[in-house]
Structures are given as C-alpha cells and as structure tokens.
Design an enzyme around this catalytic site. Sequence first.
Site, PDB file in Angstrom:
ATOM      1  N   ASP A  67       0.842  -1.205   0.000  1.00 63.33           N
ATOM      2  CA  ASP A  67       0.000   0.000   0.000  1.00 63.33           C
ATOM      3  C   ASP A  67       0.870   1.246   0.000  1.00 63.33           C
ATOM      4  O   ASP A  67       2.097   1.161   0.156  1.00 63.33           O
ATOM      5  CB  ASP A  67      -0.979   0.005   1.193  1.00 63.33           C
ATOM      6  CG  ASP A  67      -0.387  -0.632   2.449  1.00 63.33           C
ATOM      7  OD1 ASP A  67       0.848  -0.585   2.611  1.00 63.33           O
ATOM      8  OD2 ASP A  67      -1.152  -1.167   3.258  1.00 63.33           O
ATOM      9  N   ASP A 136      -7.974  -3.364  13.969  1.00 66.90           N
ATOM     10  CA  ASP A 136      -9.371  -3.516  13.530  1.00 66.90           C
ATOM     11  C   ASP A 136      -9.536  -4.669  12.532  1.00 66.90           C
ATOM     12  O   ASP A 136     -10.587  -4.823  11.933  1.00 66.90           O
ATOM     13  CB  ASP A 136      -9.882  -2.194  12.914  1.00 66.90           C
ATOM     14  CG  ASP A 136      -9.069  -1.746  11.695  1.00 66.90           C
ATOM     15  OD1 ASP A 136      -8.173  -2.501  11.249  1.00 66.90           O
ATOM     16  OD2 ASP A 136      -9.339  -0.646  11.177  1.00 66.90           O
ATOM     17  N   HIS A 138      -7.685  -5.131   9.727  1.00 71.86           N
ATOM     18  CA  HIS A 138      -7.372  -4.855   8.322  1.00 71.86           C
ATOM     19  C   HIS A 138      -6.127  -5.605   7.853  1.00 71.86           C
ATOM     20  O   HIS A 138      -5.247  -5.932   8.642  1.00 71.86           O
ATOM     21  CB  HIS A 138      -7.258  -3.345   8.046  1.00 71.86           C
ATOM     22  CG  HIS A 138      -6.076  -2.657   8.646  1.00 71.86           C
ATOM     23  ND1 HIS A 138      -6.161  -1.449   9.309  1.00 71.86           N
ATOM     24  CD2 HIS A 138      -4.753  -2.975   8.669  1.00 71.86           C
ATOM     25  CE1 HIS A 138      -4.960  -1.067   9.698  1.00 71.86           C
ATOM     26  NE2 HIS A 138      -4.087  -1.980   9.328  1.00 71.86           N
ATOM     27  N   GLU A 143      -9.796  -1.655   5.155  1.00 70.63           N
ATOM     28  CA  GLU A 143     -10.425  -1.468   6.460  1.00 70.63           C
ATOM     29  C   GLU A 143     -11.726  -2.289   6.546  1.00 70.63           C
ATOM     30  O   GLU A 143     -12.225  -2.762   5.515  1.00 70.63           O
ATOM     31  CB  GLU A 143     -10.730   0.028   6.665  1.00 70.63           C
ATOM     32  CG  GLU A 143      -9.494   0.935   6.698  1.00 70.63           C
ATOM     33  CD  GLU A 143      -8.690   0.830   8.014  1.00 70.63           C
ATOM     34  OE1 GLU A 143      -8.697  -0.230   8.648  1.00 70.63           O
ATOM     35  OE2 GLU A 143      -8.045   1.840   8.373  1.00 70.63           O
TER      36      GLU A 143
HETATM   37  C1  F6R Z   1       1.298  -1.922   6.165  1.00 75.55           C
HETATM   38  C2  F6R Z   1      -0.091  -2.356   6.150  1.00 75.55           C
HETATM   39  C3  F6R Z   1      -0.881  -2.534   7.399  1.00 75.55           C
HETATM   40  C4  F6R Z   1      -0.040  -3.019   8.591  1.00 75.55           C
HETATM   41  C5  F6R Z   1      -0.928  -3.120   9.836  1.00 75.55           C
HETATM   42  C6  F6R Z   1      -0.137  -3.553  11.044  1.00 75.55           C
HETATM   43  O1  F6R Z   1       1.823  -1.813   4.855  1.00 75.55           O
HETATM   44  O2  F6R Z   1      -0.614  -2.545   5.104  1.00 75.55           O
HETATM   45  O3  F6R Z   1      -1.901  -3.460   7.157  1.00 75.55           O
HETATM   46  O4  F6R Z   1       0.521  -4.252   8.289  1.00 75.55           O
HETATM   47  O5  F6R Z   1      -1.534  -1.891  10.072  1.00 75.55           O
HETATM   48  O6  F6R Z   1       0.799  -2.567  11.355  1.00 75.55           O
HETATM   49  P1  F6R Z   1       1.935  -2.838  12.441  1.00 75.55           P
HETATM   50  O7  F6R Z   1       2.773  -3.933  11.892  1.00 75.55           O
HETATM   51  O8  F6R Z   1       2.678  -1.550  12.520  1.00 75.55           O
HETATM   52  O9  F6R Z   1       1.236  -3.205  13.688  1.00 75.55           O
END
Ligand code: F6R
Length: 261
Positions: A67, A136, A138, A143
């Site tokens: 992303d 959440d 995702h 989301e």
């Molecule tokens: C990052 C992404 C998100 C993260 C998720 C967990 O490129 O797409 O889905 O993997 O928000 O983030 P962390 O690892 O910082 O807890």
Amino acid sequence: MEVVVVDGEEKAGLVVADIFCRALASRERPTFGVATGGSPLPTYAELIRRHREEGLSFAGASAFLLDEYLGLSEGHPGLYRTFIEEVFAGGVGLPAERLFGPQVHGVRADAACAEYEERIERAGGIDVQLLGIGGDGHIGFNEPSSSLASRTRIKTLTQETREDNARFFGGDVEAVPMHVVTMGIGTIMEARHLVLVATGEGKAECLARAIEGPLTARVPASVLQMHPHVTVVADEAAASGLELLEYYKETYRGKPDWQSC
Ligand code: F6R
C-alpha cells in the site's frame, strides 16, 4: 492455514526470513509483496543480515508495496516507498527499478491503481505476500467493510488506523494522510503464499477473530481462511487469544520434513 507460535518477535523474523529464502532459492525471478509498519521489521533486519553476512542474493527478485499513502509530497519520509527502501530494499541490494508501488504522484490515482494491477500481473503474480494485521482486522489498508473481492484502489483510513500510524509521523495524527492506495483483498488473495506476522498483546483479539472467527468483511483478515496457503507467525502474546493454541503448537512441533513451508 499454518499457525506458527514463536517466542518473541525476533524469532518471528527468523521464520519469515526462512520463507523468503526458500522462495529465493526455488524461483528464478521471485516476487515479494512487502508490508510496512512494525510487524515485518525483524524479518527485514534478518534478511539484511543474511545478505551482508551470508551472501543472500536478491538478484532477479522484485518487490511490490502492499500500500501507499496519498497526499504526501515526492520524497516525503512518511511514504511507504521511502520506508521500504530504508528498512529492506536498500539493505538487501534490491534496486529501485525492481521495487514497485502504486504511482501516487503526477498521475490520477484511479489510473495508477489499474496500472499497478497490470504491473503485478506482468510480473507473473506475487509468490510471497507479507502482511501485518491492524487492530481492527485490516490487511493492507483494507479497512473493515472492504469488499472481500476488491482490487487495488483508493481507501479512507479509519481514525483508529491513523492513530496507530501516528508513531511514524512524530505522533501527530493529523499528519497521517486520510487516503491511501492499497492492494485489494482480491489482489492479495491471488498471491501464492500469504504470510501474516502478528506480535504483541495488542494483536491478540484481532488475530483470534481473523483466524478462528467467522469469515466477514467486518474483519478483513478473516478472508485468509479462504486461501490455500497461509502461514501465520505470531508471538505468544499475539497468539494468547487463540482457542486452538495448543493444537497449533503441537502441529508445528510435529511438522514432517516433506512439508517444507
Ligand atoms: C502496512 C499495512 C498494514 C499493517 C498493519 C499492522 O503496509 O498494510 O496493514 O501491516 O496496520 O501494522 P503494524 O505492523 O505496525 O502493527
């Protein structure tokens, strides 16, 4: 789905680095989907170590960002391209021309989304897609309520996600963009091997809902239950909410040699 429970995030990094190494050894032009955030950092650190100390080579490999933020100027330190160059690509010798991401500058974002899908297809799809999980539920920036069949597109982040990610913007929630381009859930599901890393007790509830709860767009990561090849690597804290925890541990302990990954 294979659930590997390890003792600490460094061990999680070792398990995932092994998966990358197997793809590098078995494919001429391996393709990796790369996530940002905190969860993959021990993996990237271990891959960089193996590159520097053991000669692990990423020659022929390509990487695709999961992303990217919209609305940040070119070269902004918060851009996921910058992040991945710093924590992974630069350290393993993966050149900028083999690090792909959605084009978020100078073109219309909707056209960039379609182009990114084509780029992934032209590369033959993604062999190993690394994922984290949001509190959440995702994956990528899909989301809750995202279509489980979605393709790369623009999404609006929830307030919870912006707050979680404020740590990468000096703690300022307002500096975290509201809009992003993310691979869709349908796009992610086409990768041949999905590897989800979850560490820390803050991930216990969402991980349990994703792995053992019902399949629902309310918890986008629950879609992994529909993929034929998923490895979840969790530390004890993140795994603590799993009902079948002992079964997963026993299964991994007794894993036969022929089942390589
Ligand atoms: C990052 C992404 C998100 C993260 C998720 C967990 O490129 O797409 O889905 O993997 O928000 O983030 P962390 O690892 O910082 O807890």
